[in-house]
Enzyme design. Structure first.
Site, PDB file in Angstrom:
ATOM      1  N   PHE A  17       6.264   2.544   3.566  1.00 38.07           N
ATOM      2  CA  PHE A  17       6.668   1.553   4.550  1.00 38.07           C
ATOM      3  C   PHE A  17       7.493   0.404   3.975  1.00 38.07           C
ATOM      4  O   PHE A  17       7.896  -0.492   4.711  1.00 38.07           O
ATOM      5  CB  PHE A  17       5.436   0.974   5.247  1.00 38.07           C
ATOM      6  CG  PHE A  17       4.639   2.004   5.980  1.00 38.07           C
ATOM      7  CD1 PHE A  17       5.119   2.603   7.136  1.00 38.07           C
ATOM      8  CD2 PHE A  17       3.399   2.397   5.508  1.00 38.07           C
ATOM      9  CE1 PHE A  17       4.384   3.554   7.810  1.00 38.07           C
ATOM     10  CE2 PHE A  17       2.648   3.355   6.183  1.00 38.07           C
ATOM     11  CZ  PHE A  17       3.149   3.932   7.332  1.00 38.07           C
ATOM     12  N   ASP A 125      -6.827   6.582   2.640  1.00 31.99           N
ATOM     13  CA  ASP A 125      -5.691   7.069   1.846  1.00 31.99           C
ATOM     14  C   ASP A 125      -5.910   6.820   0.355  1.00 31.99           C
ATOM     15  O   ASP A 125      -5.031   6.309  -0.341  1.00 31.99           O
ATOM     16  CB  ASP A 125      -4.391   6.410   2.316  1.00 31.99           C
ATOM     17  CG  ASP A 125      -3.148   7.189   1.867  1.00 31.99           C
ATOM     18  OD1 ASP A 125      -3.284   8.378   1.521  1.00 31.99           O
ATOM     19  OD2 ASP A 125      -2.048   6.609   1.849  1.00 31.99           O
TER      20      ASP A 125
END
Length: 250
Positions: A17, A125
């Site tokens: 991101f 994650d």
């Protein structure tokens, strides 16, 4: 990028991101990591979500959020700077860690997850790229980073989330069915431990191949590992959540 409060020293990481820069606070001289989040790839609701999680966490084994920067260039999270890079960097450099060093790092990751889980937060994650390293007088210290896709545990009741986000090589079987639980993070820790010990992950391949493997294939644990470590890996990597460790403390 420009900031009135920080001087950028260089790019140190590139994520899904945005970018991570090393920077120095102009007034105090403190080194920090500035996580620049691309507005087009990291929408406001997701940005606020990660900020919310980070501000609720304060632990020596978590890359804590120190401040928030807003500028015409975008927005940056100001985080603890970890000069050792990531666990992935350390592995790719060929650094040989002792079993004691490996277990210490994994214990620190579990300490961080326990703190997050006490706040009803599941990371979702865990992987070597999200385990940062600081060098201390006693050796490497692990700091868990990137809570961008973390979930609150109450969200898991009744069926999961709209997308199976995460890193397939480290995803627990239930994650492929968009279900999340504390045990999912512990499975990911088991995969990381396996990889650090043996130099490779238990499964590899495309997304579909990884899904089939995590759901159906048994994990081969070499007999050359000490028996307590083999037992630890076997329980961490159980297909059914109920058979794994109940929490990070355990």
């Amino acid at each position: 990028l420009r900031s009135a409060n920080y001087r950028f020293l260089g790019l140190v990481g590139q994520g899904q991101f945005g970018q991570v820069y090393c920077a120095i606070h102009r007034r105090t001289g403190r080194l920090v990591a500035l996580k620049n989040l691309n507005r087009d790839r990291f929408p406001t609701h997701q940005f606020l979500r990660e900020l919310r999680f980070l501000l609720s966490l304060n632990h020596p084994n978590i890359a804590n959020c120190l401040a928030l920067e807003q500028s015409t260039n975008g927005r940056q999270l100001v985080l603890d700077y970890c000069e050792g890079g990531t666990l992935r960097d350390l592995m790719e450099q060929g650094t040989q860690l002792t079993l004691a060093e490996i277990l210490t790092l994994m214990t620190e990751v579990l300490d961080a997850l326990e703190h997050a889980q006490n706040g009803k937060i599941v990371h979702c994650d865990i992987k070597p790229e999200n385990i940062l390293l600081r060098l201390t007088p006693h050796g490497w210290q692990a700091k868990v980073s990137d809570f961008g896709i973390a979930r609150l545990s109450q969200e898991f009741k009744g069926g999961g989330h709209t997308g199976a986000t995460g890193s397939p090589a480290y995803m627990a079987p239930e994650r492929f069915y968009r279900q999340y639980a504390i045990a999912s993070d512990l499975y990911a820790v088991g995969v990381v431990l396996y990889e650090v010990l043996l130099g490779d992950r238990p499964f590899s391949g495309t997304y579909d191949q990884l899904m089939v493997a995590h759901l159906n294939h048994s994990v081969t644990i070499p007999a050359t590992l000490p028996e307590p470590v083999r037992s630890l890996l076997a329980k961490s990597l159980e297909k059914l959540m109920a058979r794994r460790f109940r929490n990070a403390s355990e």
